[in-house]
Write an enzyme that holds these catalytic residues in place. Structure first.
Site, PDB file in Angstrom:
ATOM      1  N   ARG A 139      -4.824  81.365  45.682  1.00  0.00           N
ATOM      2  CA  ARG A 139      -5.903  81.409  46.677  1.00  0.00           C
ATOM      3  C   ARG A 139      -6.072  82.852  47.131  1.00  0.00           C
ATOM      4  NH1 ARG A 139      -6.128  78.687  52.753  1.00  0.00           N
ATOM      5  NH2 ARG A 139      -5.302  80.703  53.379  1.00  0.00           N
TER       6      ARG A 139
ATOM      7  N   ASP B  52     -10.807  79.582  50.656  1.00  0.00           N
ATOM      8  CA  ASP B  52     -10.969  78.662  51.782  1.00  0.00           C
ATOM      9  C   ASP B  52     -11.936  79.277  52.799  1.00  0.00           C
ATOM     10  OD1 ASP B  52     -10.665  76.839  53.828  1.00  0.00           O
ATOM     11  OD2 ASP B  52      -8.473  76.869  53.815  1.00  0.00           O
TER      12      ASP B  52
ATOM     13  N   HIS C 270     -12.723  77.670  55.623  1.00  0.00           N
ATOM     14  CA  HIS C 270     -12.275  77.193  56.935  1.00  0.00           C
ATOM     15  C   HIS C 270     -13.395  76.632  57.813  1.00  0.00           C
ATOM     16  CE1 HIS C 270      -8.093  78.076  56.652  1.00  0.00           C
ATOM     17  NE2 HIS C 270      -8.313  79.305  56.255  1.00  0.00           N
TER      18      HIS C 270
ATOM     19  N   GLU D  99     -13.244  75.867  49.308  1.00  0.00           N
ATOM     20  CA  GLU D  99     -12.729  74.830  50.209  1.00  0.00           C
ATOM     21  C   GLU D  99     -13.393  74.862  51.584  1.00  0.00           C
ATOM     22  OE1 GLU D  99      -8.532  75.355  50.735  1.00  0.00           O
ATOM     23  OE2 GLU D  99      -8.507  74.152  52.562  1.00  0.00           O
TER      24      GLU D  99
ATOM     25  N   GLU E 164      -8.839  68.336  54.567  1.00  0.00           N
ATOM     26  CA  GLU E 164      -7.528  68.499  55.224  1.00  0.00           C
ATOM     27  C   GLU E 164      -7.539  67.981  56.660  1.00  0.00           C
ATOM     28  OE1 GLU E 164      -7.092  72.808  54.614  1.00  0.00           O
ATOM     29  OE2 GLU E 164      -7.230  73.061  56.780  1.00  0.00           O
TER      30      GLU E 164
ATOM     31  N   GLU F 251      -1.267  72.653  47.017  1.00  0.00           N
ATOM     32  CA  GLU F 251      -1.083  73.900  47.764  1.00  0.00           C
ATOM     33  C   GLU F 251       0.400  74.090  48.077  1.00  0.00           C
ATOM     34  OE1 GLU F 251      -3.056  73.852  51.548  1.00  0.00           O
ATOM     35  OE2 GLU F 251      -2.934  76.011  51.791  1.00  0.00           O
TER      36      GLU F 251
ATOM     37  N   TRP G   4     -14.667  76.097  63.069  1.00  0.00           N
ATOM     38  CA  TRP G   4     -13.629  76.457  62.112  1.00  0.00           C
ATOM     39  C   TRP G   4     -12.891  75.237  61.670  1.00  0.00           C
ATOM     40  CZ3 TRP G   4      -8.437  78.403  61.536  1.00  0.00           C
ATOM     41  CH2 TRP G   4      -7.494  77.766  62.350  1.00  0.00           C
TER      42      TRP G   4
HETATM   43  C1  CS2 Z   1      -5.522  75.982  55.732  1.00  0.00           C
HETATM   44  C2  CS2 Z   1      -4.442  75.606  56.716  1.00  0.00           C
HETATM   45  O1  CS2 Z   1      -3.886  75.692  54.054  1.00  0.00           O
HETATM   46  C3  CS2 Z   1      -5.074  75.644  54.310  1.00  0.00           C
HETATM   47  O2  CS2 Z   1      -5.929  75.373  53.502  1.00  0.00           O
HETATM   48  O3  CS2 Z   1      -6.762  75.504  55.980  1.00  0.00           O
HETATM   49  O4  CS2 Z   1      -3.745  76.758  56.887  1.00  0.00           O
HETATM   50  C4  CS2 Z   1      -4.853  75.079  58.072  1.00  0.00           C
HETATM   51  O5  CS2 Z   1      -5.629  76.006  58.755  1.00  0.00           O
HETATM   52  C5  CS2 Z   1      -3.639  74.765  58.901  1.00  0.00           C
HETATM   53  O6  CS2 Z   1      -2.754  73.989  58.174  1.00  0.00           O
HETATM   54  C6  CS2 Z   1      -4.024  74.063  60.179  1.00  0.00           C
HETATM   55  O7  CS2 Z   1      -2.918  73.540  60.811  1.00  0.00           O
HETATM   56 MG    MG Z   2      -7.782  74.891  54.252  1.00  0.00          MG
END
Ligand code: CS2
Ligand code: MG
Length: 416
Positions: free
Chosen positions: A150, A223, A225, A249, A275, A352, A416
């Site tokens: 990533r 990502d 977010h 993502e 997620e 991941e 976010w």
């Molecule tokens: C992130 C995470 O891993 C990811 O893809 O989006 O770091 C996420 O922000 C955190 O796990 C939130 O607790």
């Molecule tokens: Mg993420």
């Protein structure tokens, strides 16, 4: 016949670098099972849900009755879904699967259908404030054996960007652990600044540079977010097409999944989301209209192994694959559960893997292994994770929050 009644249920809170909530169930015959119930930044809400409302219901139930217990807690609550409820149910479900597999004398993946692959392809997090730092971080990950990476970077004009390590190359020298998402211990969240236009201008050039440096083979992920409006997300997907991403993502906020139709109409960059989803219902239109390519739910936040396996089976009908969330705030128990599912299901995509700190591993003693870019759950009976109470107690809970995100332009709260 062994006595498989649930005789004790403990809610364990520890903070070896960051906060974790773990449920430990024990049968009358002393067989133990663990489940992860960590919700980053809202940990104590799940502790109360478990201690005050679920533990009293679990005592005396047959640990073998996994499906019935799941239905009892989900349908029985009347108040369905939501991150706190589903993390609590997930912890119970995972602990029961751990117990069942230990009673069977098998690693859990055997009960889920056995091996479908040699291991779970893992992606790591490379990041850097600028390109030289990012390239060093990519190289360090390649040296560690990662075969998918990533990419997150600093954005010109912004002081810090979430997901970019504070000391990205510490892992190389081994001085201290690099950490992209450190636990930010404070009474209130840190506030970060954001500028979507600056981000959209910068990111395509980053991927162009990474492809020029590292070639066409390496699977690359990114990502966003949840920070983009639908039309911005569509544009980013289109701009990134020449760089052949494995996935893009969380392009848009999670609630309004219908907007992914708009994104999909405009780009062939593969999309991953989920997620922060809690149940199969969050995915229904995304699956049926084939609007996404990867499912991001972890065992911990989607109601456990029972529920996540159901989500994956449903996804498989539409050629959609798993891409389980594996940040450091999903505990080694949650990650182990994902790996047992991951080696067994037919539609595994990628996992991941950020690596927990050495202190976290001292508390949880995970039996899984990372080798040649693949994560394997190990051959110990059950999940293969054991909890060290003495080490855990040396690291008491202290409040920590994810940062919040405000627009640089005028300080408005942003998605976010
Ligand atoms: C992130 C995470 O891993 C990811 O893809 O989006 O770091 C996420 O922000 C955190 O796990 C939130 O607790
Ligand atoms: Mg993420």
């Amino acid at each position: 016949m062994s006595n498989t009644q649930i005789a004790s249920a403990e809610v364990l809170v520890t903070s070896p670098g960051r906060n974790f909530v773990t449920l430990r169930l024990r049968t009358a015959d002393g067989v133990e099972g663990l489940g992860d119930a960590t919700v980053n930044g809202r940990e104590l809400a799940v502790v109360s849900y478990l201690r005050d409302h679920l533990v009293p219901l679990l005592l005396g139930r047959d640990a073998h009755a996994i499906e019935d217990t799941w239905q009892y807690l989900y349908r029985g609550a009347y108040w369905r879904r939501g991150p706190i409820t589903m993390a609590a149910i997930a912890a119970v479900d995972t602990a029961l699967w751990d117990i069942k597999a230990k009673l069977a004398g098998m690693p859990l993946y055997q009960l889920l259908g056995g091996h479908s692959r040699r291991g779970c392809l893992a992606y790591g997090h490379a990041s850097g404030a600028d390109l030289p730092e990012l390239f060093d971080s990519v190289r360090s990950h390649l040296e560690q054996g990662y075969r998918a990476i990533r990419i997150q970077t600093g954005i010109p004009g912004l002081d810090s960007v979430y997901g970019v390590a504070t000391s990205p190359n510490a892992a190389v020298g081994g001085a201290s652990r690099y950490d992209h998402e450190p636990a930010r211990r404070a009474a209130a969240p840190v506030e970060e600044e954001w500028d979507t236009r600056a981000y959209l201008r910068h990111i395509p050039g980053v991927f162009e540079a990474v492809r020029a440096e590292f070639g066409p083979e390496l699977p690359l992920l990114h990502d966003a977010h949840h920070r983009l409006a639908p039309i911005q997300a569509a544009r980013l997907g289109k701009l990134l097409e020449p760089y052949d991403l494995f996935w893009l993502e969380d392009v848009t906020p999670a609630e309004n999944t219908a907007v992914l139709r708009r994104v999909r109409e405009h780009t062939t960059t593969p999309l991953a989301i989920g997620e922060v989803f809690n149940t199969v219902w969050d995915y229904r239109e995304l699956f049926e209209e084939q609007l996404i390519d990867y499912v991001r739910s972890p065992v911990t936040h989607a109601g456990g192994i029972t529920a996540l396996r159901r989500i994956f089976d449903y996804a498989s009908i539409y050629q959609i694959k798993s891409g389980v969330h594996g940040p450091t705030d999903v505990s080694p128990v949650g990650l182990a559960a994902a790996l047992h599912l991951g080696v067994a299901i037919p539609n595994f995509g990628i996992q991941e893997y950020m690596k927990h700190s050495a202190t976290t591993d001292e508390v949880f003693r995970p039996g899984f292994a990372f080798s040649g870019g693949l994560l394997s759950p190990g051959e110990e009976p059950g999940l293969g994770v054991s909890y060290d109470d003495a080490v855990a107690e040396a690291h008491p809970y202290s409040a920590a929050y994810l940062p919040v995100n405000r627009l640089k332009l005028d300080g408005s709260m942003h998605d976010w």
